[in-house]
Design an enzyme around this catalytic site. Structure first.
Site, PDB file in Angstrom:
ATOM      1  N   HIS A  61      40.298  10.219 -28.878  1.00 57.63           N
ATOM      2  CA  HIS A  61      40.116  11.099 -27.712  1.00 57.63           C
ATOM      3  C   HIS A  61      39.755  12.515 -28.170  1.00 57.63           C
ATOM      4  O   HIS A  61      38.886  13.160 -27.588  1.00 57.63           O
ATOM      5  CB  HIS A  61      41.407  11.183 -26.879  1.00 57.63           C
ATOM      6  CG  HIS A  61      41.860   9.895 -26.275  1.00 57.63           C
ATOM      7  ND1 HIS A  61      43.130   9.390 -26.441  1.00 57.63           N
ATOM      8  CD2 HIS A  61      41.214   9.001 -25.479  1.00 57.63           C
ATOM      9  CE1 HIS A  61      43.253   8.250 -25.771  1.00 57.63           C
ATOM     10  NE2 HIS A  61      42.102   7.991 -25.189  1.00 57.63           N
ATOM     11  N   LYS A 108      50.546   1.365 -14.289  1.00 56.01           N
ATOM     12  CA  LYS A 108      50.534   1.290 -15.758  1.00 56.01           C
ATOM     13  C   LYS A 108      51.829   1.916 -16.268  1.00 56.01           C
ATOM     14  O   LYS A 108      52.056   3.107 -16.051  1.00 56.01           O
ATOM     15  CB  LYS A 108      49.300   2.051 -16.294  1.00 56.01           C
ATOM     16  CG  LYS A 108      48.708   1.441 -17.565  1.00 56.01           C
ATOM     17  CD  LYS A 108      47.342   2.062 -17.891  1.00 56.01           C
ATOM     18  CE  LYS A 108      46.864   1.655 -19.274  1.00 56.01           C
ATOM     19  NZ  LYS A 108      45.521   2.131 -19.603  1.00 56.01           N
ATOM     20  N   ARG A 147      33.441   2.969 -27.395  1.00 55.19           N
ATOM     21  CA  ARG A 147      33.933   2.609 -28.732  1.00 55.19           C
ATOM     22  C   ARG A 147      33.163   1.445 -29.318  1.00 55.19           C
ATOM     23  O   ARG A 147      32.886   1.403 -30.501  1.00 55.19           O
ATOM     24  CB  ARG A 147      35.420   2.248 -28.661  1.00 55.19           C
ATOM     25  CG  ARG A 147      36.306   3.437 -28.412  1.00 55.19           C
ATOM     26  CD  ARG A 147      37.689   3.016 -28.043  1.00 55.19           C
ATOM     27  NE  ARG A 147      37.667   2.259 -26.784  1.00 55.19           N
ATOM     28  CZ  ARG A 147      38.693   1.642 -26.255  1.00 55.19           C
ATOM     29  NH1 ARG A 147      39.837   1.638 -26.881  1.00 55.19           N
ATOM     30  NH2 ARG A 147      38.584   1.016 -25.092  1.00 55.19           N
ATOM     31  N   SER A 161      45.347   3.574 -27.288  1.00 54.75           N
ATOM     32  CA  SER A 161      46.691   4.146 -27.208  1.00 54.75           C
ATOM     33  C   SER A 161      47.753   3.062 -27.384  1.00 54.75           C
ATOM     34  O   SER A 161      48.782   3.284 -28.031  1.00 54.75           O
ATOM     35  CB  SER A 161      46.873   4.855 -25.867  1.00 54.75           C
ATOM     36  OG  SER A 161      45.936   5.900 -25.759  1.00 54.75           O
TER      37      SER A 161
HETATM   38  N1  COA Z   1      39.474   6.799 -28.707  1.00 49.38           N
HETATM   39  C1  COA Z   1      40.615   6.081 -28.722  1.00 49.38           C
HETATM   40  N2  COA Z   1      41.046   5.330 -27.686  1.00 49.38           N
HETATM   41  C2  COA Z   1      40.287   5.333 -26.588  1.00 49.38           C
HETATM   42  C3  COA Z   1      39.090   6.046 -26.490  1.00 49.38           C
HETATM   43  C4  COA Z   1      38.692   6.804 -27.623  1.00 49.38           C
HETATM   44  N3  COA Z   1      37.558   7.527 -27.637  1.00 49.38           N
HETATM   45  N4  COA Z   1      38.560   5.836 -25.275  1.00 49.38           N
HETATM   46  C5  COA Z   1      39.401   5.031 -24.638  1.00 49.38           C
HETATM   47  N5  COA Z   1      40.433   4.728 -25.439  1.00 49.38           N
HETATM   48  C6  COA Z   1      41.580   3.847 -25.119  1.00 49.38           C
HETATM   49  C7  COA Z   1      42.561   4.479 -24.185  1.00 49.38           C
HETATM   50  O1  COA Z   1      43.583   5.156 -24.884  1.00 49.38           O
HETATM   51  C8  COA Z   1      43.097   3.284 -23.440  1.00 49.38           C
HETATM   52  O2  COA Z   1      44.090   2.659 -24.220  1.00 49.38           O
HETATM   53  P1  COA Z   1      45.254   1.803 -23.512  1.00 49.38           P
HETATM   54  O3  COA Z   1      44.599   0.846 -22.549  1.00 49.38           O
HETATM   55  O4  COA Z   1      45.883   1.136 -24.657  1.00 49.38           O
HETATM   56  O5  COA Z   1      46.128   2.817 -22.822  1.00 49.38           O
HETATM   57  C9  COA Z   1      41.923   2.305 -23.383  1.00 49.38           C
HETATM   58  O6  COA Z   1      41.069   2.712 -24.442  1.00 49.38           O
HETATM   59  C10 COA Z   1      41.163   2.345 -22.094  1.00 49.38           C
HETATM   60  O7  COA Z   1      40.760   3.693 -21.850  1.00 49.38           O
HETATM   61  P2  COA Z   1      40.167   4.121 -20.450  1.00 49.38           P
HETATM   62  O8  COA Z   1      39.101   3.195 -20.054  1.00 49.38           O
HETATM   63  O9  COA Z   1      39.863   5.573 -20.505  1.00 49.38           O
HETATM   64  O10 COA Z   1      41.374   3.766 -19.490  1.00 49.38           O
HETATM   65  P3  COA Z   1      42.457   4.679 -18.972  1.00 49.38           P
HETATM   66  O11 COA Z   1      43.545   3.851 -18.386  1.00 49.38           O
HETATM   67  O12 COA Z   1      42.871   5.640 -20.035  1.00 49.38           O
HETATM   68  O13 COA Z   1      41.706   5.477 -17.792  1.00 49.38           O
HETATM   69  C11 COA Z   1      40.401   5.654 -15.713  1.00 49.38           C
HETATM   70  C12 COA Z   1      41.026   4.762 -16.778  1.00 49.38           C
HETATM   71  C13 COA Z   1      41.259   6.840 -15.386  1.00 49.38           C
HETATM   72  C14 COA Z   1      39.085   6.171 -16.201  1.00 49.38           C
HETATM   73  C15 COA Z   1      40.178   4.772 -14.482  1.00 49.38           C
HETATM   74  O14 COA Z   1      41.292   3.911 -14.327  1.00 49.38           O
HETATM   75  C16 COA Z   1      40.004   5.543 -13.198  1.00 49.38           C
HETATM   76  O15 COA Z   1      38.986   6.127 -12.959  1.00 49.38           O
HETATM   77  N6  COA Z   1      41.042   5.508 -12.349  1.00 49.38           N
HETATM   78  C17 COA Z   1      41.042   6.193 -11.064  1.00 49.38           C
HETATM   79  C18 COA Z   1      40.918   5.172  -9.917  1.00 49.38           C
HETATM   80  C19 COA Z   1      39.460   4.919  -9.571  1.00 49.38           C
HETATM   81  O16 COA Z   1      38.707   5.808  -9.217  1.00 49.38           O
HETATM   82  N7  COA Z   1      39.074   3.634  -9.635  1.00 49.38           N
HETATM   83  C20 COA Z   1      37.733   3.225  -9.329  1.00 49.38           C
HETATM   84  C21 COA Z   1      36.829   3.360 -10.538  1.00 49.38           C
HETATM   85  S1  COA Z   1      35.208   2.842 -10.191  1.00 49.38           S
END
Ligand code: COA
Length: 161
Positions: A18, A42, A91, A130
């Protein structure tokens, strides 16, 4: 006019993957907001307040970065905040399917011109998540170099409790 971007996620916890995206995005935009998502479905290791505090400390050397949180629809937060771009990190090819669906759905929901901008993750961190960090750390494995020093301190403290 200032260019304002949002980088969002659960950040439970923030990793160096991140941080890599944040550092690079902070160079591309005048303002970068880290939006911590409030996701009641979550189960998180760190509370929302802890996650925000950890990110603030880890990014204090980046003057154009601020930390906030939101719940509900990402697009609602983006529309209300006047963002120009939403940053996502890619990724691996496995991220692509999910990301394109989300970007295309969000594009329908954004008001005005908002771009989803994808940055390719630094290959040093492309395997990271994460959850993996939490699992390795809780089982006594080393996560040195994979999270900022300050995050490691918070994790050590949490696992002691
Ligand atoms: N480096 C390391 N890890 C990374 C990364 C990076 N560059 N990018 C993503 N990750 C990891 C995250 O830590 C996360 O790990 P985890 O699942 O073990 O916790 C995983 O990859 C998924 O990341 P991400 O896709 O960013 O999911 P998130 O849960 O952190 O966030 C949102 C998701 C917030 C973007 C999404 O749920 C959202 O938009 N929610 C709002 C509701 C909404 O509008 N929904 C409709 C969407 S169309």
């Amino acid at each position: 006019m200032k260019n304002k971007a949002l980088y969002t996620g659960s950040f439970d916890p923030l990793t160096n993957g991140h941080m890599d995206i944040i550092t690079r995005a902070a160079r591309l935009y005048d303002e970068l907001v880290i939006g911590v998502v409030v996701n009641p479905s979550k189960r998180s290791m760190f509370s929302l307040e802890e996650r925000e505090e950890m990110i603030r400390k880890a990014t204090e050397c980046l003057p154009n970065v601020t930390v906030d949180h939101f719940s509900g629809l990402l697009a609602d937060y983006v529309n209300a905040g006047g963002f120009d771009s939403v940053i996502r990190g890619l990724r691996a090819t496995t991220d692509f399917e999910y990301e394109i669906q989300m970007a295309q759905m969000n594009a329908r929901l954004y008001q005005g011109h908002v771009e989803t901008v994808f940055l390719m993750t630094n290959p040093n961190y492309s395997f990271l998540s994460s959850s993996m960090i939490k699992e390795v750390h809780s089982l006594g494995g080393s996560i040195d170099g994979l999270v900022p020093e300050i995050i490691l301190e918070y994790m050590d403290e949490k696992n002691k409790a």
